[in-house]
Design a protein around this motif. Structure first.
Motif, PDB file in Angstrom:
ATOM      1  N   PRO A 174       0.573  -0.964  -0.158  1.00  0.00           N
ATOM      2  CA  PRO A 174      -0.033   0.256   0.110  1.00  0.00           C
ATOM      3  C   PRO A 174       0.599   1.390   0.159  1.00  0.00           C
ATOM      4  CG  PRO A 174      -0.086  -1.138   2.001  1.00  0.00           C
ATOM      5  CD  PRO A 174       0.912  -1.857   1.007  1.00  0.00           C
ATOM      6  N   ILE A 175       0.576   2.225  -0.800  1.00  0.00           N
ATOM      7  CA  ILE A 175       1.821   2.873  -1.277  1.00  0.00           C
ATOM      8  C   ILE A 175       0.177   4.576  -1.187  1.00  0.00           C
ATOM      9  CG2 ILE A 175       3.243   5.119  -2.120  1.00  0.00           C
ATOM     10  CD1 ILE A 175       4.793   2.088  -3.081  1.00  0.00           C
ATOM     11  N   GLY A 176       0.069   5.089  -0.831  1.00  0.00           N
ATOM     12  CA  GLY A 176      -0.238   6.434  -0.458  1.00  0.00           C
ATOM     13  C   GLY A 176      -1.975   5.563  -0.574  1.00  0.00           C
ATOM     14  N   ALA A 177      -3.171   6.186  -1.997  1.00  0.00           N
ATOM     15  CA  ALA A 177      -4.721   5.357  -1.863  1.00  0.00           C
ATOM     16  C   ALA A 177      -4.221   4.081  -3.241  1.00  0.00           C
ATOM     17  CB  ALA A 177      -5.010   6.323  -2.640  1.00  0.00           C
ATOM     18  N   HIS A 178      -3.040   3.890  -3.652  1.00  0.00           N
ATOM     19  CA  HIS A 178      -2.782   2.720  -4.625  1.00  0.00           C
ATOM     20  C   HIS A 178      -2.161   1.701  -3.815  1.00  0.00           C
ATOM     21  CE1 HIS A 178      -4.927   5.596  -7.505  1.00  0.00           C
ATOM     22  NE2 HIS A 178      -4.244   5.989  -6.593  1.00  0.00           N
ATOM     23  N   ASP A 179      -2.971   0.336  -4.383  1.00  0.00           N
ATOM     24  CA  ASP A 179      -1.576  -0.691  -3.756  1.00  0.00           C
ATOM     25  C   ASP A 179      -0.703  -1.434  -5.340  1.00  0.00           C
ATOM     26  OD1 ASP A 179      -3.006  -1.231  -1.223  1.00  0.00           O
ATOM     27  OD2 ASP A 179      -4.359  -2.997  -1.835  1.00  0.00           O
ATOM     28  N   TRP A 180       0.455  -1.743  -5.023  1.00  0.00           N
ATOM     29  CA  TRP A 180       1.080  -1.653  -5.667  1.00  0.00           C
ATOM     30  C   TRP A 180       1.840  -3.326  -5.906  1.00  0.00           C
ATOM     31  CZ3 TRP A 180       3.171   1.761 -10.097  1.00  0.00           C
ATOM     32  CH2 TRP A 180       3.012   2.999  -9.605  1.00  0.00           C
ATOM     33  N   ARG A 181       1.730  -4.234  -6.528  1.00  0.00           N
ATOM     34  CA  ARG A 181       2.274  -5.313  -6.313  1.00  0.00           C
ATOM     35  C   ARG A 181       3.231  -5.869  -7.101  1.00  0.00           C
ATOM     36  NH1 ARG A 181      -0.959 -11.023  -8.836  1.00  0.00           N
ATOM     37  NH2 ARG A 181       0.898 -12.369  -8.890  1.00  0.00           N
ATOM     38  N   VAL A 182       4.362  -5.988  -6.464  1.00  0.00           N
ATOM     39  CA  VAL A 182       5.708  -6.756  -6.788  1.00  0.00           C
ATOM     40  C   VAL A 182       5.477  -7.932  -7.734  1.00  0.00           C
ATOM     41  CG1 VAL A 182       7.886  -7.458  -5.687  1.00  0.00           C
ATOM     42  CG2 VAL A 182       6.637  -6.136  -4.001  1.00  0.00           C
ATOM     43  N   VAL A 183       6.509  -7.579  -9.003  1.00  0.00           N
ATOM     44  CA  VAL A 183       6.670  -8.687  -9.849  1.00  0.00           C
ATOM     45  C   VAL A 183       7.569  -9.054 -10.167  1.00  0.00           C
ATOM     46  CG1 VAL A 183       4.312  -8.413 -11.012  1.00  0.00           C
ATOM     47  CG2 VAL A 183       6.393  -7.093 -11.176  1.00  0.00           C
ATOM     48  N   VAL A 184       8.865 -10.161  -9.898  1.00  0.00           N
ATOM     49  CA  VAL A 184       9.871 -10.044  -9.755  1.00  0.00           C
ATOM     50  C   VAL A 184      10.302 -10.884 -10.993  1.00  0.00           C
ATOM     51  CG1 VAL A 184      12.236 -11.986  -8.415  1.00  0.00           C
ATOM     52  CG2 VAL A 184      10.388 -10.874  -7.278  1.00  0.00           C
ATOM     53  N   GLY A 185      11.268 -10.656 -11.671  1.00  0.00           N
ATOM     54  CA  GLY A 185      12.307 -10.947 -13.099  1.00  0.00           C
ATOM     55  C   GLY A 185      13.517 -12.061 -12.837  1.00  0.00           C
ATOM     56  N   HIS A 186      13.771 -12.265 -13.333  1.00  0.00           N
ATOM     57  CA  HIS A 186      15.280 -12.461 -13.498  1.00  0.00           C
ATOM     58  C   HIS A 186      15.349 -12.876 -15.254  1.00  0.00           C
ATOM     59  CE1 HIS A 186      14.003 -14.653  -9.473  1.00  0.00           C
ATOM     60  NE2 HIS A 186      12.981 -15.045 -10.553  1.00  0.00           N
ATOM     61  N   GLY A 187      17.866 -13.056 -14.442  1.00  0.00           N
ATOM     62  CA  GLY A 187      18.280 -12.793 -15.354  1.00  0.00           C
ATOM     63  C   GLY A 187      18.772 -12.131 -16.207  1.00  0.00           C
ATOM     64  N   HIS A 188      18.675 -10.611 -16.042  1.00  0.00           N
ATOM     65  CA  HIS A 188      19.355  -9.204 -16.372  1.00  0.00           C
ATOM     66  C   HIS A 188      20.067  -9.020 -14.530  1.00  0.00           C
ATOM     67  CE1 HIS A 188      20.321  -4.999 -17.126  1.00  0.00           C
ATOM     68  NE2 HIS A 188      19.912  -4.796 -15.331  1.00  0.00           N
ATOM     69  N   ALA A 189      18.632  -9.406 -13.234  1.00  0.00           N
ATOM     70  CA  ALA A 189      20.180  -9.592 -12.409  1.00  0.00           C
ATOM     71  C   ALA A 189      18.895 -10.350 -11.126  1.00  0.00           C
ATOM     72  CB  ALA A 189      19.602  -7.572 -11.549  1.00  0.00           C
TER      73      ALA A 189
END
Length: 352
Positions: A184-199
């Motif tokens: 929850p950041i301010g008025a909105h929810d942000w979902r973490v989406v993890v990617g691999h390969g570049h880091a």
């Protein structure tokens, strides 16, 4: 060689914000979401950073590289467009110096916590603590068998541990980000989406409400993110991880998102871009296999066949790492085999 379906055109992207903010300024790209840019001392000469409205304060996303110029611009932004509201936290998408380089300086200056994937924070701290001698010994262990010429190996000694010089000491503690976590950041929810390969554990941030994806370096609009084998993980197959991430992000994320990348301009056309990136590597893999079918080749001998333009020192090692990534991926798929020569150089030959 596999028959490939033609990729979608790169022109399938649209760019609703064609003019980046000038240094020291911000531009709004959505309600409560601000865009700023910091310079980089490379051919890729900028990084996009993001500021999210967080109640009566701000959340910062990524930092820029540790230079006096970047610090001065942060001072300007904090005293100007962000003034009057406290910063609540710093989020870093991954450990690379243009993203986490000033994490220690900013968190101490603002007295805020660092939020990042554990693997990114740990890898960055480990790399920043490594001496020049230790780092160069790891480089020689990877680049000599790759067939690098003496002049190229001499660059390793000259450069030393470049990462350590491009960051301030990272914080000793963090709040861990994990795939699927909702912030929850301010008025909105942000979902973490993890990617691999570049880091190792690159964190993207997806806000369904706003129709936004902060993609970091995992998806860029005009260039392919670097996917490399590095001296700290010399037997890795990062390209498999990267291609799997492209497939997973395409299945998870809506196509109509406004993508906020770390380099280039915000764009729409996420699924088309994911397809282009995947086909780019398909073509590179086919080209690599074909070259090794003609004759066994080392990574150093393969590099100029894949990267035909002139490369500076910085670009050379990125290109060498990416060449190794393609060779390792083809070996893992059974399309290449490695041959150790009496000269100590590893060469790859096609199996079919």
């Amino acid at each position: 060689m596999t028959q490939r379906i033609p990729p979608p055109a790169a022109d399938d992207l649209t760019f609703p914000y064609p003019d980046p903010p000038p240094p020291g300024a911000v531009a709004a790209v959505a309600p409560g979401v601000l865009w700023l840019r910091m310079p980089l001392p490379f051919a890729l000469d900028h990084i996009n950073l993001w500021v999210l409205e967080d109640g009566d304060g701000w959340t910062l996303v990524d930092t820029g590289i540790a230079t006096d110029a970047t610090r001065a611009l942060w001072d300007q932004v904090l005293a100007g467009p962000l003034a009057g509201r406290p910063v609540r936290r710093l989020i870093c998408t991954h450990f690379h110096p243009d993203h986490m380089g000033l994490s220690g300086w900013l968190t101490r200056r603002l007295d805020v916590p660092l939020w990042a994937p554990l693997g990114e924070w740990a890898f960055g701290r480990q790399l920043a603590a490594m001496s020049d001698a230790t780092f160069t010994s790891l480089c020689h262990a990877l680049y000599r068998p790759a067939g690098c010429a003496p002049d190229d190996l001499a660059l390793v000694e000259t450069r030393g541990n470049v990462y350590r010089r491009r960051v301030t000491p990272h914080p000793y503690a963090l709040t861990r980000l994990m795939d699927g976590q909702v912030l929850p950041i301010g008025a909105h929810d942000w979902r973490v989406v993890v990617g691999h390969g570049h880091a190792p554990e690159h964190a993207g941030l997806w806000c369904r409400d706003l129709g936004l994806l902060i993609s970091g370096d995992q998806v860029l609009p005009r260039i392919s993110p670097n996917v490399s084998v590095w001296p700290t993980e010399p037997t890795a197959d990062p390209l498999s991880l990267f291609l799997d991430s492209l497939t997973r992000w395409r299945a998870l994320l809506p196509d109509d998102l406004l993508v906020l990348p770390s380099h280039g301009l915000p764009f729409r056309g996420l699924h088309a871009r994911l397809e282009v990136l995947s086909h780019h590597h398909d073509a590179r893999l086919d080209e690599t296999e074909a070259e090794c079918r003609a004759a066994p080749l080392s990574a150093a001998a393969m590099l100029p066949r894949l990267f035909k333009r002139a490369l500076d020192d910085h670009q050379f090692f990125f290109a060498l790492g990416e060449t190794l990534a393609h060779l390792h991926h083809l070996e893992a798929r059974g399309r290449l085999r490695r041959i150790m020569g009496t000269d100590g150089v590893t060469r790859f030959a096609a199996t079919g």
